[in-house]
Structure formats: C-alpha cells, structure tokens
Design a protein around this motif. Structure first.
Motif, PDB file in Angstrom:
ATOM      1  N   VAL A  71       0.834  -1.251   0.175  1.00 48.28           N
ATOM      2  CA  VAL A  71      -0.031  -0.027  -0.018  1.00 48.28           C
ATOM      3  C   VAL A  71       0.810   1.212  -0.032  1.00 48.28           C
ATOM      4  O   VAL A  71       1.676   1.229   0.789  1.00 48.28           O
ATOM      5  CB  VAL A  71      -1.163  -0.018   1.142  1.00 48.28           C
ATOM      6  CG1 VAL A  71      -1.678   1.385   1.219  1.00 48.28           C
ATOM      7  CG2 VAL A  71      -1.965  -1.303   1.032  1.00 48.28           C
ATOM      8  N   GLY A  72       0.740   2.095  -0.998  1.00 51.41           N
ATOM      9  CA  GLY A  72       1.257   3.503  -1.130  1.00 51.41           C
ATOM     10  C   GLY A  72       2.364   3.478  -2.177  1.00 51.41           C
ATOM     11  O   GLY A  72       2.821   4.310  -2.564  1.00 51.41           O
TER      12      GLY A  72
ATOM     13  N   TYR B 269      -9.243   6.717 -10.753  1.00 50.73           N
ATOM     14  CA  TYR B 269      -9.095   5.292  -9.795  1.00 50.73           C
ATOM     15  C   TYR B 269      -9.584   4.115 -10.499  1.00 50.73           C
ATOM     16  O   TYR B 269     -10.498   4.252 -11.400  1.00 50.73           O
ATOM     17  CB  TYR B 269     -10.039   5.796  -8.416  1.00 50.73           C
ATOM     18  CG  TYR B 269      -9.664   6.806  -7.427  1.00 50.73           C
ATOM     19  CD1 TYR B 269      -9.063   6.471  -6.500  1.00 50.73           C
ATOM     20  CD2 TYR B 269     -10.002   8.058  -7.593  1.00 50.73           C
ATOM     21  CE1 TYR B 269      -8.529   7.467  -5.508  1.00 50.73           C
ATOM     22  CE2 TYR B 269      -9.741   9.160  -6.891  1.00 50.73           C
ATOM     23  CZ  TYR B 269      -9.024   8.827  -5.799  1.00 50.73           C
ATOM     24  OH  TYR B 269      -8.458   9.750  -4.965  1.00 50.73           O
TER      25      TYR B 269
ATOM     26  N   GLU C  38      -5.053   4.302  -7.100  1.00 49.23           N
ATOM     27  CA  GLU C  38      -5.258   5.589  -7.078  1.00 49.23           C
ATOM     28  C   GLU C  38      -4.834   6.293  -8.438  1.00 49.23           C
ATOM     29  O   GLU C  38      -3.916   5.563  -9.193  1.00 49.23           O
ATOM     30  CB  GLU C  38      -4.750   6.544  -5.668  1.00 49.23           C
ATOM     31  CG  GLU C  38      -3.268   6.263  -5.422  1.00 49.23           C
ATOM     32  CD  GLU C  38      -2.566   7.402  -6.131  1.00 49.23           C
ATOM     33  OE1 GLU C  38      -2.481   8.538  -5.816  1.00 49.23           O
ATOM     34  OE2 GLU C  38      -1.885   6.818  -7.071  1.00 49.23           O
TER      35      GLU C  38
ATOM     36  N   ARG D 125      -0.722   4.449  -7.718  1.00 51.19           N
ATOM     37  CA  ARG D 125      -0.120   3.894  -6.289  1.00 51.19           C
ATOM     38  C   ARG D 125      -1.279   2.946  -5.836  1.00 51.19           C
ATOM     39  O   ARG D 125      -2.498   3.175  -5.854  1.00 51.19           O
ATOM     40  CB  ARG D 125       0.380   4.935  -5.335  1.00 51.19           C
ATOM     41  CG  ARG D 125       1.528   5.686  -5.784  1.00 51.19           C
ATOM     42  CD  ARG D 125       2.087   6.311  -4.757  1.00 51.19           C
ATOM     43  NE  ARG D 125       1.132   7.505  -4.182  1.00 51.19           N
ATOM     44  CZ  ARG D 125       1.223   8.802  -4.866  1.00 51.19           C
ATOM     45  NH1 ARG D 125       2.063   9.070  -5.626  1.00 51.19           N
ATOM     46  NH2 ARG D 125       0.206   9.690  -4.370  1.00 51.19           N
TER      47      ARG D 125
ATOM     48  N   VAL E  55      -3.975   1.788  -3.080  1.00 49.26           N
ATOM     49  CA  VAL E  55      -4.562   2.198  -2.285  1.00 49.26           C
ATOM     50  C   VAL E  55      -4.608   1.249  -1.242  1.00 49.26           C
ATOM     51  O   VAL E  55      -4.771   1.237  -0.017  1.00 49.26           O
ATOM     52  CB  VAL E  55      -5.847   3.137  -2.258  1.00 49.26           C
ATOM     53  CG1 VAL E  55      -6.618   3.150  -1.168  1.00 49.26           C
ATOM     54  CG2 VAL E  55      -5.356   4.128  -3.131  1.00 49.26           C
ATOM     55  N   SER E  56      -5.285   0.198  -1.806  1.00 49.08           N
ATOM     56  CA  SER E  56      -5.514  -1.307  -0.806  1.00 49.08           C
ATOM     57  C   SER E  56      -5.229  -2.316  -1.914  1.00 49.08           C
ATOM     58  O   SER E  56      -5.513  -2.356  -3.036  1.00 49.08           O
ATOM     59  CB  SER E  56      -7.008  -1.294  -0.564  1.00 49.08           C
ATOM     60  OG  SER E  56      -7.173  -2.431   0.202  1.00 49.08           O
TER      61      SER E  56
ATOM     62  N   ARG F 169     -14.938   2.622   0.617  1.00 54.23           N
ATOM     63  CA  ARG F 169     -13.914   3.694   0.108  1.00 54.23           C
ATOM     64  C   ARG F 169     -14.201   4.202  -1.271  1.00 54.23           C
ATOM     65  O   ARG F 169     -14.187   5.465  -1.235  1.00 54.23           O
ATOM     66  CB  ARG F 169     -12.675   2.596  -0.211  1.00 54.23           C
ATOM     67  CG  ARG F 169     -12.271   1.664   0.995  1.00 54.23           C
ATOM     68  CD  ARG F 169     -11.615   2.966   2.196  1.00 54.23           C
ATOM     69  NE  ARG F 169     -11.255   2.212   3.371  1.00 54.23           N
ATOM     70  CZ  ARG F 169     -11.213   2.815   4.548  1.00 54.23           C
ATOM     71  NH1 ARG F 169     -11.845   3.897   4.595  1.00 54.23           N
ATOM     72  NH2 ARG F 169     -10.749   2.236   5.329  1.00 54.23           N
TER      73      ARG F 169
ATOM     74  N   ILE G  54     -14.417   8.266  -1.658  1.00 50.52           N
ATOM     75  CA  ILE G  54     -13.425   8.935  -2.843  1.00 50.52           C
ATOM     76  C   ILE G  54     -14.526   9.768  -3.591  1.00 50.52           C
ATOM     77  O   ILE G  54     -13.966  11.051  -3.986  1.00 50.52           O
ATOM     78  CB  ILE G  54     -12.844   7.863  -3.845  1.00 50.52           C
ATOM     79  CG1 ILE G  54     -11.828   7.186  -3.003  1.00 50.52           C
ATOM     80  CG2 ILE G  54     -12.191   8.229  -5.036  1.00 50.52           C
ATOM     81  CD1 ILE G  54     -10.918   6.061  -3.601  1.00 50.52           C
TER      82      ILE G  54
ATOM     83  N   LEU H 263     -10.721  11.708   0.744  1.00 49.39           N
ATOM     84  CA  LEU H 263      -9.448  10.981   0.464  1.00 49.39           C
ATOM     85  C   LEU H 263      -8.701  10.472   1.351  1.00 49.39           C
ATOM     86  O   LEU H 263      -7.484  10.785   1.852  1.00 49.39           O
ATOM     87  CB  LEU H 263      -8.460  11.891  -0.623  1.00 49.39           C
ATOM     88  CG  LEU H 263      -9.055  12.648  -1.835  1.00 49.39           C
ATOM     89  CD1 LEU H 263      -8.151  13.255  -2.430  1.00 49.39           C
ATOM     90  CD2 LEU H 263      -9.797  11.412  -2.810  1.00 49.39           C
TER      91      LEU H 263
ATOM     92  N   TYR I  14      -7.264   7.683   2.366  1.00 49.87           N
ATOM     93  CA  TYR I  14      -5.924   7.138   2.461  1.00 49.87           C
ATOM     94  C   TYR I  14      -4.876   8.241   2.580  1.00 49.87           C
ATOM     95  O   TYR I  14      -3.802   7.643   2.793  1.00 49.87           O
ATOM     96  CB  TYR I  14      -5.863   6.204   1.335  1.00 49.87           C
ATOM     97  CG  TYR I  14      -6.022   7.025  -0.077  1.00 49.87           C
ATOM     98  CD1 TYR I  14      -4.804   7.574  -0.601  1.00 49.87           C
ATOM     99  CD2 TYR I  14      -7.200   7.381  -0.680  1.00 49.87           C
ATOM    100  CE1 TYR I  14      -4.739   8.253  -1.907  1.00 49.87           C
ATOM    101  CE2 TYR I  14      -7.212   7.913  -1.845  1.00 49.87           C
ATOM    102  CZ  TYR I  14      -6.161   8.428  -2.302  1.00 49.87           C
ATOM    103  OH  TYR I  14      -6.339   9.147  -3.588  1.00 49.87           O
TER     104      TYR I  14
END
Length: 170
Positions: free
Chosen positions: A20-21, A46, A137, A141, A143-144, A155, A159, A164, A166
C-alpha cells in the motif's frame, strides 16, 4: 504464452515492492472486445481492479457487490473505472459468465488472458487466490491490495464524495 511487459525490470522491481502506497506494476489488460490496454492507460482515474473466476461462490458474491457499486460509479467514469480480470482458463466460459451475470455493461471493463493463476498480471500483483480486489489511485499507487467487499463500496463512496481517506495514512 509470454507477454513483453513481464520482462520489464521496472515491473519486477515494482512487484517485489508491492505494498500500500507504492506504485502498482503496469499490467496488460486483454479486454473482452479484443483490445489490449495497460493499467497505466487509466492514470488520472481510480481503478477498482478485481480478480475473479467464474463458477466460484466467493467471486459471484464479489461481482454482485461490484454490480451494486457500478450503479454508483457509472456516472463518474472520468473519475473511476472498474476492471474485472478473470483468471479462468477458458475464455468462452469467462465471456459467458460476464454476460450471464449481467456485468457486460458500458464502462465496466473485462479482461482475461486464459492463464489462470499463471497470468503475468496475477503474478505481478501477488494474486494467489480469488476473489481479490485492488484499489489503485490516479497516480498509479496502491490504496489497498486486498479489500473486502464491504470496504470497497465504502472506500469508493468516500472517494467520490472527495474524502481521500488514504492520504491521512502518510
């Protein structure tokens, strides 16, 4: 069956650092209409990317939740896209399932390479069972990497409302 993107050193590095990220590897999406897209083609939006197989109760339940989610996002196609990636080996079975489940609708993309869990897409994203939902996202990247079905709806609603959530984790 090899796909050129599986050989990319960048994709291998991204796959090894998938969390994540971090940036998600750019997977090929062999779509039901014969087109081939890349996940990166959807940058700026997304992506709800779900891996599934036909004739599996858990996948059917997830697709039912996503069908309800589609009702929420169908008017927000510029902001969010749903991509269902089948890990079926038989593309005819996959296409029949998409039609019979009523998910062959405008703005919901369907992909399958017929390679099951050996699919380069599944391997790059660490998918070892279905169903699995990955939320990406707009900058690409994660998000989950393993949302449950109720969480994905919550989620996406957040969004679309501009929350946002996250970003607070950084």
């Amino acid at each position: 069956q090899k796909h050129p993107y599986t050989l990319s050193l960048r994709n291998k590095v991204l796959a090894n650092n998938l969390k994540v990220g971090n940036e998600v590897p750019d997977i090929m999406l062999p779509l039901s209409n014969g087109e081939q897209k890349m996940l990166a083609d959807f940058r700026g939006r997304y992506v709800v990317l779900n891996f599934w197989t036909s004739n599996e109760a858990k996948s059917d339940a997830m697709l039912e939740v996503l069908r309800n989610l589609y009702g929420i996002v169908k008017d927000n196609k510029e902001q969010l896209v749903i991509v269902s990636y089948s890990l079926d080996s038989d593309k005819t079975v996959w296409k029949d399932a998409v039609e019979s489940l009523g998910i062959d609708v405008d703005g919901w993309l369907h992909a399958c390479d017929g390679l099951c869990l050996d699919s380069p897409a599944a391997k790059l994203l660490g998918v070892d069972k279905t169903p699995r939902i990955v939320l990406v996202e707009p900058e690409g990247r994660a998000v989950s990497l393993d949302m449950d079905m109720d969480e994905v709806v919550m989620r996406v609603e957040q969004i679309l409302s501009g929350d946002l959530y996250y970003l607070d984790k950084e």
